[in-house]
Scaffold this active site. Structure first.
Site, PDB file in Angstrom:
ATOM      1  N   HIS A 151     -35.217 -15.716  17.326  1.00  0.00           N
ATOM      2  CA  HIS A 151     -36.408 -16.444  16.862  1.00  0.00           C
ATOM      3  C   HIS A 151     -36.634 -17.781  17.579  1.00  0.00           C
ATOM      4  CE1 HIS A 151     -33.596 -18.314  13.600  1.00  0.00           C
ATOM      5  NE2 HIS A 151     -33.622 -19.076  14.660  1.00  0.00           N
ATOM      6  N   HIS A 201     -34.919 -23.551   8.660  1.00  0.00           N
ATOM      7  CA  HIS A 201     -34.164 -24.580   9.385  1.00  0.00           C
ATOM      8  C   HIS A 201     -34.449 -25.953   8.786  1.00  0.00           C
ATOM      9  CE1 HIS A 201     -34.527 -21.152  12.130  1.00  0.00           C
ATOM     10  NE2 HIS A 201     -33.485 -21.609  12.789  1.00  0.00           N
ATOM     11  N   HIS A 225     -25.652 -18.474  20.416  1.00  0.00           N
ATOM     12  CA  HIS A 225     -26.136 -19.795  20.817  1.00  0.00           C
ATOM     13  C   HIS A 225     -25.471 -20.888  19.994  1.00  0.00           C
ATOM     14  CE1 HIS A 225     -29.043 -18.877  17.559  1.00  0.00           C
ATOM     15  NE2 HIS A 225     -29.646 -20.052  17.653  1.00  0.00           N
ATOM     16  N   GLU A 260     -26.261 -16.885  12.711  1.00  0.00           N
ATOM     17  CA  GLU A 260     -27.547 -16.317  12.262  1.00  0.00           C
ATOM     18  C   GLU A 260     -27.516 -14.784  12.276  1.00  0.00           C
ATOM     19  OE1 GLU A 260     -30.634 -19.911  13.651  1.00  0.00           O
ATOM     20  OE2 GLU A 260     -30.527 -18.109  14.851  1.00  0.00           O
TER      21      GLU A 260
HETATM   22  C1  DHB Z   1     -33.008 -22.849  19.439  1.00  0.00           C
HETATM   23  C2  DHB Z   1     -32.590 -21.694  18.795  1.00  0.00           C
HETATM   24  C3  DHB Z   1     -32.664 -21.602  17.412  1.00  0.00           C
HETATM   25  O1  DHB Z   1     -32.223 -20.514  16.710  1.00  0.00           O
HETATM   26  C4  DHB Z   1     -33.210 -22.629  16.671  1.00  0.00           C
HETATM   27  O2  DHB Z   1     -33.333 -22.455  15.347  1.00  0.00           O
HETATM   28  C5  DHB Z   1     -33.622 -23.798  17.298  1.00  0.00           C
HETATM   29  C6  DHB Z   1     -33.528 -23.904  18.695  1.00  0.00           C
HETATM   30  C7  DHB Z   1     -32.936 -22.959  20.933  1.00  0.00           C
HETATM   31  O3  DHB Z   1     -32.475 -22.030  21.593  1.00  0.00           O
HETATM   32  O4  DHB Z   1     -33.369 -23.974  21.470  1.00  0.00           O
HETATM   33 FE    FE Z   2     -32.387 -20.745  14.523  1.00  0.00          FE
END
Ligand code: DHB
Ligand code: FE
Length: 280
Positions: free
Chosen positions: A12, A59, A193, A240
């Site tokens: 997302h 978030h 991530h 996540e």
């Molecule tokens: C990013 C990824 C995320 O899941 C998020 O909530 C905010 C930023 C990113 O890759 O920058």
């Molecule tokens: Fe996220």
């Protein structure tokens, strides 16, 4: 009776929404990301559901450290896109399905899962970016959406095991709804991530591919992976991914048909993963 026809899984990344909204999807950096969803947009047109049950994480937009529901189901008739700092995304408001949402809440809570009922909330990129990736830029989203928010932001977060069992309870709830609706369940967020700390920027392609393989073929085994393994291998925000197990748990016990699989690095700080699984 209502039935679950398919499940969709996708990252997302908020920058994907910004790229689309600012007309940058054809730029060399973004082009390969959006290309992975060409099939999906066509598939959505050919397999239009009556309702999407969309599992995502907020978030710190609708919820904050003041109040952190582990699982929250949206029972409202509509949800406005939130202002996440740059103004609300210029996307359609999300129309809910209060009747089906209330039925699912009733069934799942009586099945021993404690859901928070949310009658009013705004929705952030966790929910709107998956809709954009799957539907493009329509005047209105193709069908009503039931937002289902999972806390994967503030510890303690729910285990993969609990998410998978919850998915099964959601399936039972949908299948006991007395209207012939076609329902898709979407699991969103991930893949690997990490946005902060010394490991910021972490991506683990091997973990991600293995996660996709197991989500398809061994969801039960995958559901036993402890949260510490997600954080260690897929980064702090890789957690996540437990949300994908809710959608997978909602699928039939028969092996699904893999309609589409896509993986791409990078998109902002995130590995983008995407699957479409159909019930056979
Ligand atoms: C990013 C990824 C995320 O899941 C998020 O909530 C905010 C930023 C990113 O890759 O920058
Ligand atoms: Fe996220």
């Amino acid at each position: 009776m209502a039935r679950i026809t398919a499940s969709v899984y996708t990252s997302h990344v908020p920058a994907i929404g910004a790229a689309l909204d600012l007309g940058k999807s054809g730029e060399p950096y973004w082009q390969p990301v959006f290309k992975g969803y060409d099939f999906s947009k066509q598939w959505m047109k050919e397999h239009k559901p009556d309702v999407i049950f969309l599992v995502y994480n907020d978030h710190a937009t609708a919820f904050s450290l003041e109040m952190i529901p582990t699982f929250a189901i949206g029972t409202a008739s509509e949800y406005a896109p939130a202002d996440e700092g740059w103004g609300p995304r210029p996307v359609p408001k999300v129309i809910g399905h209060p009747e089906l949402a209330s039925h699912i809440a009733q069934s799942v809570i009586q099945d021993d899962f404690d859901l928070t009922i949310v009658n009013r909330m705004e929705v952030d990129h966790g929910l709107t970016v998956p809709l954009s990736l799957m539907c493009g830029q329509p005047q209105a989203w193709p069908c009503p959406v039931i937002p289902f928010a999972v806390n994967v932001v503030q510890y303690p977060v729910p285990s993969g095991r609990r998410c998978y069992s919850l998915g099964r309870a959601i399936r039972k709830a949908v299948e006991s709804y007395d209207e012939p609706l076609k329902v898709q369940v979407w699991g969103t967020g991930g893949m690997s991530h990490q946005l902060q700390g010394p490991r910021a920027g972490l991506i683990n392609k091997e973990f991600d591919h293995r996660f996709l393989d197991r989500l398809i073929a061994d969801p039960e085994g995958l559901s036993r992976v402890p949260h510490i393994e997600y954080v260690r291998e897929a980064g702090s925000e890789g957690i996540e991914l437990v949300m994908w197990l809710i959608a997978r748990g909602a699928m039939s016990d028969q092996p699904p048909r893999v309609a589409h699989r896509f993986y791409h690095v990078p998109a902002s700080n995130t590995a983008v993963g995407h699957l479409i699984l159909e019930n056979t």
